[in-house]
Design a protein around this motif. Structure first.
Motif, PDB file in Angstrom:
ATOM      1  N   SER A 208      -8.125  -6.573  -2.790  1.00 36.08           N
ATOM      2  CA  SER A 208      -6.832  -6.370  -2.146  1.00 36.08           C
ATOM      3  C   SER A 208      -6.877  -5.189  -1.187  1.00 36.08           C
ATOM      4  CB  SER A 208      -5.752  -6.149  -3.207  1.00 36.08           C
ATOM      5  OG  SER A 208      -4.524  -5.764  -2.608  1.00 36.08           O
ATOM      6  N   GLU A 209      -7.596  -4.143  -1.556  1.00 31.07           N
ATOM      7  CA  GLU A 209      -7.706  -2.971  -0.693  1.00 31.07           C
ATOM      8  C   GLU A 209      -8.391  -3.325   0.621  1.00 31.07           C
ATOM      9  OE1 GLU A 209      -6.602   0.170  -0.865  1.00 31.07           O
ATOM     10  OE2 GLU A 209      -5.503  -0.293  -2.694  1.00 31.07           O
ATOM     11  N   GLY A 212      -6.201  -7.090   1.755  1.00 33.26           N
ATOM     12  CA  GLY A 212      -4.754  -7.156   1.627  1.00 33.26           C
ATOM     13  C   GLY A 212      -4.322  -8.281   0.699  1.00 33.26           C
ATOM     14  N   HIS A 213      -3.019  -8.395   0.461  1.00 33.35           N
ATOM     15  CA  HIS A 213      -2.513  -9.470  -0.393  1.00 33.35           C
ATOM     16  C   HIS A 213      -1.103  -9.868   0.061  1.00 33.35           C
ATOM     17  CE1 HIS A 213      -1.060  -5.783  -2.623  1.00 33.35           C
ATOM     18  NE2 HIS A 213       0.077  -6.465  -2.502  1.00 33.35           N
ATOM     19  N   LYS A 215       2.820 -11.207  -1.093  1.00 32.90           N
ATOM     20  CA  LYS A 215       3.776 -10.926  -2.161  1.00 32.90           C
ATOM     21  C   LYS A 215       3.601 -11.932  -3.304  1.00 32.90           C
ATOM     22  CE  LYS A 215       8.750 -10.480  -3.031  1.00 32.90           C
ATOM     23  NZ  LYS A 215      10.095 -10.541  -2.424  1.00 32.90           N
ATOM     24  N   ALA A 221       2.247  -7.122  -7.390  1.00 35.93           N
ATOM     25  CA  ALA A 221       2.244  -7.323  -5.934  1.00 35.93           C
ATOM     26  C   ALA A 221       3.666  -7.631  -5.486  1.00 35.93           C
ATOM     27  CB  ALA A 221       1.300  -8.449  -5.548  1.00 35.93           C
ATOM     28  N   GLU A 224       4.100  -7.783   0.474  1.00 36.66           N
ATOM     29  CA  GLU A 224       2.856  -8.078   1.178  1.00 36.66           C
ATOM     30  C   GLU A 224       2.184  -6.777   1.598  1.00 36.66           C
ATOM     31  OE1 GLU A 224       1.271 -10.717   4.997  1.00 36.66           O
ATOM     32  OE2 GLU A 224       3.325 -10.928   4.255  1.00 36.66           O
ATOM     33  N   ARG A 225       0.846  -6.769   1.568  1.00 38.71           N
ATOM     34  CA  ARG A 225       0.087  -5.553   1.904  1.00 38.71           C
ATOM     35  C   ARG A 225      -0.996  -5.878   2.919  1.00 38.71           C
ATOM     36  NH1 ARG A 225      -1.577  -0.567  -0.180  1.00 38.71           N
ATOM     37  NH2 ARG A 225      -3.781  -0.093   0.170  1.00 38.71           N
ATOM     38  N   GLY A 227      -4.489  -4.993   4.308  1.00 36.77           N
ATOM     39  CA  GLY A 227      -5.675  -4.325   3.789  1.00 36.77           C
ATOM     40  C   GLY A 227      -6.405  -3.543   4.863  1.00 36.77           C
ATOM     41  N   ARG A 231      -6.000  -3.195   9.089  1.00 36.35           N
ATOM     42  CA  ARG A 231      -5.725  -1.895   9.712  1.00 36.35           C
ATOM     43  C   ARG A 231      -6.836  -1.467  10.658  1.00 36.35           C
ATOM     44  NH1 ARG A 231      -4.871  -0.577   4.398  1.00 36.35           N
ATOM     45  NH2 ARG A 231      -6.426   1.111   4.440  1.00 36.35           N
ATOM     46  N   LYS A 264      -6.267 -12.961   2.927  1.00 34.96           N
ATOM     47  CA  LYS A 264      -5.603 -12.063   1.993  1.00 34.96           C
ATOM     48  C   LYS A 264      -5.576 -12.685   0.605  1.00 34.96           C
ATOM     49  CE  LYS A 264      -2.407  -9.775   5.222  1.00 34.96           C
ATOM     50  NZ  LYS A 264      -0.971  -9.573   5.562  1.00 34.96           N
TER      51      LYS A 264
END
Length: 461
Positions: A208-209, A212-213, A215, A221, A224-225, A227, A231, A264
């Protein structure tokens, strides 16, 4: 490609020079006056200037003098109708590379210019080498040792490409600073530099880092992220301690590197990212491959340009430079008045083996600045591990000489051959210095090459 600037006010002659030079494949421009030539030289310094001495607005020698004063890296070949020896000597003294008398034959002109271009190229290489050998920093990396010059050269050359860089070295040697320098010197410098320590993130969260992931992808979770991959798009992704990565995640990373696409956690669609990869480890990556802990195909995908960060003990001359740099910084932060290191403190710093490398030295100087007052750092201010090596600041006494001092009545059987005494003294010095031959050589007051040569002879014997 070399560039030739023709400075000649006679237009037919200038055109003929252009035709003569064309077969050499150089870039060629022409000017009819000294001032026009000067403007052209300032905007784009040519490799060689083919210069007429008698110009409508100045003497050609004045143009040479002006270029030398401004430090323009141009070579000059003078062409003139005045073939006197005095004129030739004056031009050479002014800084001309060669002297041709009009009318110049095509072959004479081409050979002279080709030689001037070769000399100019060699001089440029020498200047570049001198600049590199005198360099004491690159980005946030500091050090003027030969070991660091090698790192600087590789980093400078590698930064321009998109090739993946694999940095190895002990903990505390500055691998992340090396990665930062690669990014800052690259065409991606204005884009993000994202660093991720694979050893510091729990195995269940590292995917995930990186990717990303969405929601609801897993418990916790809540949103939403984006990763590290998202970035770092357009920039550089630095994966520190890459050998700590889970073997299953390694296959996903390999696919990401190969296709520039990723997914993701919990998502169904592919996303694309243009990323330059830099990774690092303090392990032996090939040994990790042999042990089955690191994918061989991923290793060869990442290991395109290797950079090995030297241990601090291998960086002759850098210890004091770094210590003073850290001391100055922490002294300012703590509002202290430290001005430098005492000679006795310097001896201890040089003799210490620095198992924690640059990070340990940085911590030591911070401790000094926090706990003590200046103006000079003395041995008693240094952390205990450094104070304990005080006895190593002098060369160790050979075993035979110690025995002789303790017992003057030695028998012939007690006397060792001189080569054996020398070998024991050298090996004792190397052991005392934590295996560092350069430091042992300094304490024994011999050249490191002498020790390397003797060790080679012992091994051959």
């Amino acid at each position: 490609m070399a560039n030739i600037l023709i400075v000649e006010d006679n237009e037919p002659l200038s055109r003929s020079y252009l035709e003569f030079i064309k077969p050499l494949g150089y870039g060629v421009t022409a000017c009819a006056s000294g001032e026009a030539a000067w403007q052209s030289m300032q905007e784009a310094p040519p490799s060689v200037v083919l210069l007429d001495l008698h110009l409508p607005d100045m003497i050609g020698l004045d143009l040479i003098a002006r270029a030398r004063e401004e430090g323009l890296p141009c070579s000059f070949v003078v062409v003139t109708s005045d073939g006197s020896v005095d004129q030739a000597v004056e031009a050479i003294r002014a800084g001309a590379e060669d002297f041709i008398v009009k009318p110049a034959t095509p072959d004479r002109l081409r050979i002279t210019l080709a030689n001037a271009v070769k000399r100019h190229s060699l001089e440029a290489e020498v200047r570049s080498f001198r600049d590199e050998s005198a360099r004491e920093s690159l980005g946030r990396m500091r050090g003027g040792s030969l070991a660091m010059q090698t790192v600087y050269r590789i980093v400078t050359a590698a930064a321009r490409s998109k090739a993946t860089v694999f940095i190895t070295g002990q903990s505390g040697t500055g691998k992340e600073l090396c990665a930062e320098a690669i990014h800052s010197l690259s065409p991606r410098a204005e884009k993000p530099f994202i660093a991720l320590n694979c050893a510091a993130i729990p195995a269940e969260l590292i995917e995930s880092e990186i990717f990303g992931h969405v929601k609801g992808a897993f418990t916790g979770a809540a949103a939403e992220r984006i990763g590290a991959a998202g970035r770092a798009d357009g920039g550089t992704l630095f994966l520190d301690e890459i050998c700590e990565m889970n073997i299953d995640l390694q296959s996903k990373l390999l696919r990401f590197i190969q296709t520039e696409t990723y997914q993701k956690v919990g998502a169904s669609k592919q996303e694309r990212a243009d990323i330059r990869f830099v990774c690092a480890t303090n392990r032996d990556p090939l040994e990790e491959v042999r042990q089955g802990r690191f994918r061989e195909d991923l290793y060869y995908r990442l290991h395109v340009i290797p950079v090995e960060m030297p241990a601090l003990a291998e960086r002759d001359g850098d210890i004091i430079l770094l210590a003073e740099t850290f001391l100055k910084r922490f002294s300012k932060e703590e509002g202290k008045d430290f001005e430098g290191l005492s000679p006795e403190a310097e001896e201890l710093l040089i003799a210490y083996p620095w198992p924690g490398n640059v990070r340990e030295l940085e911590n030591a100087m911070q401790q000094v600045a926090v706990l003590h007052e200046g103006p000079a750092v003395t041995p008693d201010m240094l952390p205990p591990p450094l104070r304990s090596v005080q006895a190593a600041s002098g060369a160790p006494a050979p075993a035979a000489s110690s025995a002789a001092a303790a017992s003057p009545d030695l028998s012939a059987a007690d006397i060792k051959p001189l080569w054996q005494v020398e070998r024991e003294a050298i090996e004792a010095a190397i052991a005392q210095c934590g295996g560092s031959i350069p430091r042992a050589a300094r304490l024994l007051d011999v050249s490191p090459s002498t020790i390397y040569r003797k060790k080679e002879s012992w091994e051959e014997g």
